[in-house]
Scaffold this active site. Structure first.
Site, PDB file in Angstrom:
ATOM      1  N   ASP A  21       0.744  -1.120   0.190  1.00  0.00           N
ATOM      2  CA  ASP A  21       0.001  -0.374  -0.243  1.00  0.00           C
ATOM      3  C   ASP A  21       0.407   1.154  -0.197  1.00  0.00           C
ATOM      4  O   ASP A  21       2.205   0.901   0.560  1.00  0.00           O
ATOM      5  CB  ASP A  21      -1.411  -0.265   1.404  1.00  0.00           C
ATOM      6  CG  ASP A  21      -2.418   0.862   1.380  1.00  0.00           C
ATOM      7  OD1 ASP A  21      -2.078   1.725   0.003  1.00  0.00           O
ATOM      8  OD2 ASP A  21      -2.797   1.456   1.990  1.00  0.00           O
ATOM      9  N   ASN A  23       0.763   3.253  -2.988  1.00  0.00           N
ATOM     10  CA  ASN A  23       2.241   3.903  -4.725  1.00  0.00           C
ATOM     11  C   ASN A  23       0.954   5.413  -4.788  1.00  0.00           C
ATOM     12  O   ASN A  23       2.530   6.064  -5.328  1.00  0.00           O
ATOM     13  CB  ASN A  23       1.442   2.934  -5.195  1.00  0.00           C
ATOM     14  CG  ASN A  23       1.787   1.437  -5.420  1.00  0.00           C
ATOM     15  OD1 ASN A  23       3.163   1.223  -4.060  1.00  0.00           O
ATOM     16  ND2 ASN A  23       1.450   0.780  -5.968  1.00  0.00           N
ATOM     17  N   ARG A  25       0.423   7.347  -2.944  1.00  0.00           N
ATOM     18  CA  ARG A  25       0.562   9.103  -1.674  1.00  0.00           C
ATOM     19  C   ARG A  25       2.572   9.146  -2.141  1.00  0.00           C
ATOM     20  O   ARG A  25       2.787  10.447  -1.916  1.00  0.00           O
ATOM     21  CB  ARG A  25       1.041   8.822  -0.120  1.00  0.00           C
ATOM     22  CG  ARG A  25      -0.902   8.251  -0.168  1.00  0.00           C
ATOM     23  CD  ARG A  25      -1.161   7.744   1.883  1.00  0.00           C
ATOM     24  NE  ARG A  25      -1.643   6.811   1.332  1.00  0.00           N
ATOM     25  CZ  ARG A  25      -1.404   6.053   2.222  1.00  0.00           C
ATOM     26  NH1 ARG A  25      -1.233   6.544   3.735  1.00  0.00           N
ATOM     27  NH2 ARG A  25      -1.395   4.869   2.196  1.00  0.00           N
ATOM     28  N   SER A  66      -7.721  -5.408  -5.559  1.00  0.00           N
ATOM     29  CA  SER A  66      -8.884  -5.597  -3.847  1.00  0.00           C
ATOM     30  C   SER A  66     -10.261  -5.643  -5.004  1.00  0.00           C
ATOM     31  O   SER A  66     -10.328  -4.773  -5.990  1.00  0.00           O
ATOM     32  CB  SER A  66      -9.111  -4.951  -2.916  1.00  0.00           C
ATOM     33  OG  SER A  66      -9.256  -3.808  -3.219  1.00  0.00           O
ATOM     34  N   ASN A  69     -10.619  -1.722  -5.073  1.00  0.00           N
ATOM     35  CA  ASN A  69     -10.250  -1.377  -6.682  1.00  0.00           C
ATOM     36  C   ASN A  69     -11.349  -1.562  -7.606  1.00  0.00           C
ATOM     37  O   ASN A  69     -10.528  -0.338  -8.662  1.00  0.00           O
ATOM     38  CB  ASN A  69      -8.684  -1.907  -5.892  1.00  0.00           C
ATOM     39  CG  ASN A  69      -7.987  -1.892  -4.989  1.00  0.00           C
ATOM     40  OD1 ASN A  69      -7.266  -2.589  -4.555  1.00  0.00           O
ATOM     41  ND2 ASN A  69      -8.194  -1.038  -3.708  1.00  0.00           N
ATOM     42  N   TRP A  70     -11.822  -2.281  -7.906  1.00  0.00           N
ATOM     43  CA  TRP A  70     -13.085  -1.764  -9.388  1.00  0.00           C
ATOM     44  C   TRP A  70     -13.327  -0.310  -9.418  1.00  0.00           C
ATOM     45  O   TRP A  70     -13.322  -0.300 -10.577  1.00  0.00           O
ATOM     46  CB  TRP A  70     -13.366  -2.849  -9.644  1.00  0.00           C
ATOM     47  CG  TRP A  70     -13.081  -4.056 -10.066  1.00  0.00           C
ATOM     48  CD1 TRP A  70     -12.716  -5.288  -9.119  1.00  0.00           C
ATOM     49  CD2 TRP A  70     -12.243  -4.577 -11.142  1.00  0.00           C
ATOM     50  NE1 TRP A  70     -12.247  -6.463  -9.563  1.00  0.00           N
ATOM     51  CE2 TRP A  70     -12.328  -5.989 -11.265  1.00  0.00           C
ATOM     52  CE3 TRP A  70     -11.838  -3.919 -12.513  1.00  0.00           C
ATOM     53  CZ2 TRP A  70     -10.880  -6.304 -12.026  1.00  0.00           C
ATOM     54  CZ3 TRP A  70     -10.828  -4.289 -13.269  1.00  0.00           C
ATOM     55  CH2 TRP A  70     -10.649  -5.542 -12.999  1.00  0.00           C
ATOM     56  N   ARG A  72     -11.649   2.461  -8.182  1.00  0.00           N
ATOM     57  CA  ARG A  72     -11.245   3.808  -8.757  1.00  0.00           C
ATOM     58  C   ARG A  72     -11.720   3.765 -10.151  1.00  0.00           C
ATOM     59  O   ARG A  72     -12.006   3.678 -11.013  1.00  0.00           O
ATOM     60  CB  ARG A  72      -9.848   2.881  -8.656  1.00  0.00           C
ATOM     61  CG  ARG A  72      -9.379   2.444  -6.735  1.00  0.00           C
ATOM     62  CD  ARG A  72      -7.734   2.472  -7.052  1.00  0.00           C
ATOM     63  NE  ARG A  72      -7.186   2.049  -5.259  1.00  0.00           N
ATOM     64  CZ  ARG A  72      -6.518   2.053  -5.049  1.00  0.00           C
ATOM     65  NH1 ARG A  72      -5.700   2.035  -5.940  1.00  0.00           N
ATOM     66  NH2 ARG A  72      -6.171   1.439  -3.605  1.00  0.00           N
ATOM     67  N   ARG A 189       1.976  -5.263   6.251  1.00  0.00           N
ATOM     68  CA  ARG A 189       1.047  -3.874   5.544  1.00  0.00           C
ATOM     69  C   ARG A 189       1.773  -2.892   5.569  1.00  0.00           C
ATOM     70  O   ARG A 189       2.188  -2.269   6.709  1.00  0.00           O
ATOM     71  CB  ARG A 189      -0.485  -3.751   6.242  1.00  0.00           C
ATOM     72  CG  ARG A 189      -0.942  -2.585   4.894  1.00  0.00           C
ATOM     73  CD  ARG A 189      -2.333  -2.265   5.508  1.00  0.00           C
ATOM     74  NE  ARG A 189      -2.877  -1.250   4.378  1.00  0.00           N
ATOM     75  CZ  ARG A 189      -4.182  -1.304   4.578  1.00  0.00           C
ATOM     76  NH1 ARG A 189      -4.989  -2.266   4.341  1.00  0.00           N
ATOM     77  NH2 ARG A 189      -4.781  -0.483   3.119  1.00  0.00           N
ATOM     78  N   ARG A 195      -5.261  -1.826   8.969  1.00  0.00           N
ATOM     79  CA  ARG A 195      -6.169  -2.512   8.120  1.00  0.00           C
ATOM     80  C   ARG A 195      -5.861  -3.524   7.427  1.00  0.00           C
ATOM     81  O   ARG A 195      -4.888  -4.073   7.151  1.00  0.00           O
ATOM     82  CB  ARG A 195      -7.492  -1.332   8.032  1.00  0.00           C
ATOM     83  CG  ARG A 195      -7.112  -0.978   7.003  1.00  0.00           C
ATOM     84  CD  ARG A 195      -8.086  -0.043   6.234  1.00  0.00           C
ATOM     85  NE  ARG A 195      -8.283   0.581   5.253  1.00  0.00           N
ATOM     86  CZ  ARG A 195      -7.208   2.408   5.656  1.00  0.00           C
ATOM     87  NH1 ARG A 195      -7.847   2.975   6.917  1.00  0.00           N
ATOM     88  NH2 ARG A 195      -7.046   3.080   4.668  1.00  0.00           N
ATOM     89  N   SER A 197      -8.303  -4.424   4.790  1.00  0.00           N
ATOM     90  CA  SER A 197      -8.722  -4.144   3.519  1.00  0.00           C
ATOM     91  C   SER A 197      -9.338  -6.071   3.010  1.00  0.00           C
ATOM     92  O   SER A 197      -8.871  -5.623   1.966  1.00  0.00           O
ATOM     93  CB  SER A 197      -7.991  -3.653   2.717  1.00  0.00           C
ATOM     94  OG  SER A 197      -7.984  -2.272   3.108  1.00  0.00           O
TER      95      SER A 197
HETATM   96  C1  IPE Z   1      -5.794  -2.227  -0.145  1.00  0.00           C
HETATM   97  O1  IPE Z   1      -4.890  -1.379  -0.648  1.00  0.00           O
HETATM   98  C2  IPE Z   1      -5.931  -3.674  -1.590  1.00  0.00           C
HETATM   99  C3  IPE Z   1      -4.307  -3.259  -2.276  1.00  0.00           C
HETATM  100  C4  IPE Z   1      -2.902  -3.247  -1.536  1.00  0.00           C
HETATM  101  C5  IPE Z   1      -4.333  -4.040  -3.453  1.00  0.00           C
HETATM  102  P1  IPE Z   1      -6.257  -0.228  -0.757  1.00  0.00           P
HETATM  103  O2  IPE Z   1      -5.418   1.034  -0.634  1.00  0.00           O
HETATM  104  O3  IPE Z   1      -7.082  -0.159  -1.539  1.00  0.00           O
HETATM  105  O4  IPE Z   1      -7.319  -0.306   0.544  1.00  0.00           O
HETATM  106  P2  IPE Z   1      -7.530   0.961   1.464  1.00  0.00           P
HETATM  107  O5  IPE Z   1      -8.681   1.315   0.818  1.00  0.00           O
HETATM  108  O6  IPE Z   1      -6.935   1.322   2.227  1.00  0.00           O
HETATM  109  O7  IPE Z   1      -8.174   0.164   2.913  1.00  0.00           O
HETATM  110  C1  IPE Z   2      -1.648   0.528  -3.623  1.00  0.00           C
HETATM  111  O1  IPE Z   2      -1.582   1.483  -3.639  1.00  0.00           O
HETATM  112  C2  IPE Z   2      -1.833  -0.685  -4.827  1.00  0.00           C
HETATM  113  C3  IPE Z   2      -2.997  -0.671  -4.556  1.00  0.00           C
HETATM  114  C4  IPE Z   2      -4.234  -0.663  -4.447  1.00  0.00           C
HETATM  115  C5  IPE Z   2      -3.561  -1.204  -6.574  1.00  0.00           C
HETATM  116  P1  IPE Z   2      -2.596   2.860  -3.939  1.00  0.00           P
HETATM  117  O2  IPE Z   2      -3.220   2.896  -5.056  1.00  0.00           O
HETATM  118  O3  IPE Z   2      -3.017   2.149  -2.360  1.00  0.00           O
HETATM  119  O4  IPE Z   2      -1.837   3.940  -2.680  1.00  0.00           O
HETATM  120  P2  IPE Z   2      -2.322   4.891  -1.809  1.00  0.00           P
HETATM  121  O5  IPE Z   2      -2.381   4.343  -1.007  1.00  0.00           O
HETATM  122  O6  IPE Z   2      -2.995   5.150  -2.837  1.00  0.00           O
HETATM  123  O7  IPE Z   2      -0.882   5.851  -1.619  1.00  0.00           O
HETATM  124 MG    MG Z   3      -3.863   2.457  -0.910  1.00  0.00          MG
END
Ligand code: IPE
Ligand code: IPE
Ligand code: MG
Length: 251
Positions: A21, A23, A25, A66, A69-70, A72, A189, A195, A197
């Site tokens: 998690d 990327n 930010r 996840s 994540n769909w 987004r 994590r 969390r 997730s």
């Molecule tokens: C969890 O990260 C899913 C992956 C790392 C693939 P998210 O960034 O999607 O989780 P939340 O929304 O902060 O809980």
């Molecule tokens: C994790 O990084 C990668 C995926 C969930 C695909 P994020 O994209 O969730 O990065 P933040 O949490 O928004 O910084």
């Molecule tokens: Mg994230």
């Protein structure tokens, strides 16, 4: 300090699971688009897979995308899918060189056809490797997985193949995507979120959790070794008392 030399080779977790998690930010901090963070995150994946091979972690599950994540923005989802296809295609020779077997868990039918094909090719091309098994969780969520397991068990009951009074945890386990691997002993994590997730809810029942503020694109070998060292300092009691554990280790 060379952290690797401090690791006890007799207490290496067989299976490590990671929620990669931070990327987005990380990219924002560089003044870049979120997707730039996903690109850089691939370099962390390469290093951590290599680190597993070096210290003898046999299974590495990475939460890459996840079910949630769909939701987004479409551009980010599309870019992630494209990155996935390109990375898999590019990295397969490297996986073979390093003895890494690729596996996938999740609702892979929901991935674009190009992704599915690329994944299948890489899974086939790496199937005989046995140094490290890299399990990518893609379009994965634990509630999806457990719901599917319940459906399959209900079907067996409806067909008269299983009596509800005989259902044990092993029946649930047998119907999870992870049935062929041991449960992770360690879950990491990154990015400071505390969390789970929707990740491996069943399988992490007794895992040790390691949280770090480091963002995924900056999480490299030394950070991984630090997590392993933290794991090795923990006492895993599984409901027993400390005294019981020390008695059994001396007997
Ligand atoms: C969890 O990260 C899913 C992956 C790392 C693939 P998210 O960034 O999607 O989780 P939340 O929304 O902060 O809980
Ligand atoms: C994790 O990084 C990668 C995926 C969930 C695909 P994020 O994209 O969730 O990065 P933040 O949490 O928004 O910084
Ligand atoms: Mg994230």
């Amino acid at each position: 300090m060379d952290l690797k030399s401090h690791i006890d080779p007799l207490n290496i977790p067989k299976h490590v699971a990671i929620i990669m998690d931070g990327n987005g930010r990380w990219a924002k901090k560089q003044g870049e688009d979120r997707i730039f963070g996903h690109y850089e995150g691939v370099n962390s994946v390469r290093e951590i897979v290599e680190a597993c091979g070096e210290i003898g972690v046999k299974f590495l599950t990475l939460y890459a995308f996840s079910t949630e994540n769909w939701n987004r923005p479409k551009e980010e989802v599309d870019a992630l899918m494209e990155l996935l296809v390109n990375t898999i295609a590019m990295e397969t020779p490297n996986l073979n060189k390093k003895g890494v077997k690729l596996k996938v868990i999740g609702d892979t039918d929901s991935l674009p056809a190009g992704c599915q094909n690329e994944l299948q090719e890489s899974i086939t091309a790496t199937k005989d490797n046995d140094r490290v098994t890299l399990i990518l969780a893609l379009s994965y969520s634990s509630k999806w997985e457990i719901t599917n397991a319940v459906k399959q068990i209900a079907r067996q009951v409806a067909e008269g193949k299983l009596d509800p009074k005989d259902i044990q945890s092993k029946h649930i386990e047998a119907n999870l995507c992870t049935c062929e691997w041991p449960d992770p002993e360690l879950m990491i994590r990154t990015s400071g979120e505390h969390r789970i997730s929707n990740f491996l809810l069943w399988q992490l029942a007794y895992a040790e959790f390691y949280f770090t503020d480091t963002l995924w694109p900056e999480f490299r070998k030394q950070d991984f070794f630090k997590a392993i060292l933290s794991y090795q300092k923990r006492e895993r009691r599984f409901g027993q008392t400390s005294e019981q554990l020390s008695t059994s280790s001396h007997s």
